[in-house]
Write a protein that holds these residues in place. Structure first.
Motif, PDB file in Angstrom:
ATOM      1  N   GLU A  99     -29.877  13.870 -35.514  1.00  0.00           N
ATOM      2  CA  GLU A  99     -30.315  12.822 -34.842  1.00  0.00           C
ATOM      3  C   GLU A  99     -30.094  13.617 -33.409  1.00  0.00           C
ATOM      4  O   GLU A  99     -31.172  13.368 -32.527  1.00  0.00           O
ATOM      5  CB  GLU A  99     -30.112  11.726 -35.041  1.00  0.00           C
ATOM      6  CG  GLU A  99     -30.727  10.729 -34.239  1.00  0.00           C
ATOM      7  CD  GLU A  99     -30.291   9.319 -34.436  1.00  0.00           C
ATOM      8  OE1 GLU A  99     -30.388   8.294 -33.109  1.00  0.00           O
ATOM      9  OE2 GLU A  99     -30.145   8.760 -35.341  1.00  0.00           O
ATOM     10  N   GLU A 102     -32.419  16.680 -32.844  1.00  0.00           N
ATOM     11  CA  GLU A 102     -33.640  16.236 -32.266  1.00  0.00           C
ATOM     12  C   GLU A 102     -33.666  15.801 -30.838  1.00  0.00           C
ATOM     13  O   GLU A 102     -34.721  16.103 -30.349  1.00  0.00           O
ATOM     14  CB  GLU A 102     -34.114  15.228 -33.546  1.00  0.00           C
ATOM     15  CG  GLU A 102     -34.579  15.987 -34.759  1.00  0.00           C
ATOM     16  CD  GLU A 102     -35.411  16.854 -34.497  1.00  0.00           C
ATOM     17  OE1 GLU A 102     -36.644  16.651 -33.993  1.00  0.00           O
ATOM     18  OE2 GLU A 102     -35.241  18.054 -35.039  1.00  0.00           O
ATOM     19  N   GLU A 106     -35.960  17.092 -27.899  1.00  0.00           N
ATOM     20  CA  GLU A 106     -37.088  16.208 -27.114  1.00  0.00           C
ATOM     21  C   GLU A 106     -36.796  16.150 -25.719  1.00  0.00           C
ATOM     22  O   GLU A 106     -37.914  16.068 -25.022  1.00  0.00           O
ATOM     23  CB  GLU A 106     -36.882  14.872 -28.102  1.00  0.00           C
ATOM     24  CG  GLU A 106     -38.209  14.023 -27.389  1.00  0.00           C
ATOM     25  CD  GLU A 106     -38.292  12.697 -28.570  1.00  0.00           C
ATOM     26  OE1 GLU A 106     -38.605  11.758 -27.947  1.00  0.00           O
ATOM     27  OE2 GLU A 106     -37.604  12.568 -29.534  1.00  0.00           O
TER      28      GLU A 106
END
Length: 189
Positions: A99, A102, A106
């Protein structure tokens, strides 16, 4: 020797600059200087975890264990990565969390600070504050970490910068040069 990019030539980033790499490569020390050059706030991920937990990293490891440290680290990384742009010195293992990786993709431009393991081992021997090295040969432990983490760093990082035993100012200049090249190629600053 390449010309030093002027501060005016370097855009103020609109994304967080996340420094990743093994403990001892200089993420915190270099990150402070990089933040100053970029005109961004600096946050040390481990310091943010300690503030949130009201415990030192060593205390978290000793009293709650590594899994709880990693869970807290993931929560702090989420908060920092979803916030305004900063220069963020992540903990060496922060990117092991999918996570967090990610969120970095982003919200951040990730810079892998890579250094010779012998240099890193010499640096980390100076302080006994690293729970993952306690009671171990630092070089052996770092090699084992590198085996697991280097492929993750490589897959996560937008930019890789080799930092050596030289001055921190040299590392900052190398990072700025690599970021400038990355942004010039069309990536969002």
């Amino acid at each position: 020797m390449s010309a030093r990019p002027s501060v005016a030539a370097i855009p103020v980033p609109t994304r967080t600059i996340a420094l990743v790499g093994l403990m001892g490569v200089g993420k915190s020390t270099v990150g402070r200087r990089l933040a100053q050059r970029l005109g961004l706030p600096f946050v040390d991920g481990d310091d943010a975890i300690e503030t949130a937990a009201r415990m030192t990293v060593s205390e978290i490891f000793a009293q709650l264990g590594e899994p709880e440290f990693r869970a807290g680290e993931a929560r702090v990384m989420r908060r920092l990565l979803e916030g305004p742009p900063i220069v963020l010195a992540t903990g060496g293992g922060a990117v092991l969390n999918p996570e967090t990786r990610e969120l970095m993709k982003e919200h951040a431009t990730s810079v892998w600070l890579r250094a010779d393991l012998n240099v890193v081992a010499q640096r980390v021997q100076r302080r006994d504050t690293r729970p993952l090295l306690r009671g171990k040969d630092p070089l052996v432990a770092l090699k084992a970490m590198a085996e697991v983490r280097y492929p993750v760093y490589e897959a996560t990082a937008d930019v890789t910068v080799d930092v050596g035993a030289g001055a921190h100012a040299q590392a900052v200049e190398a990072i700025l040069s690599a970021l400038n090249a990355y942004w010039t190629s069309g990536a969002t600053a």
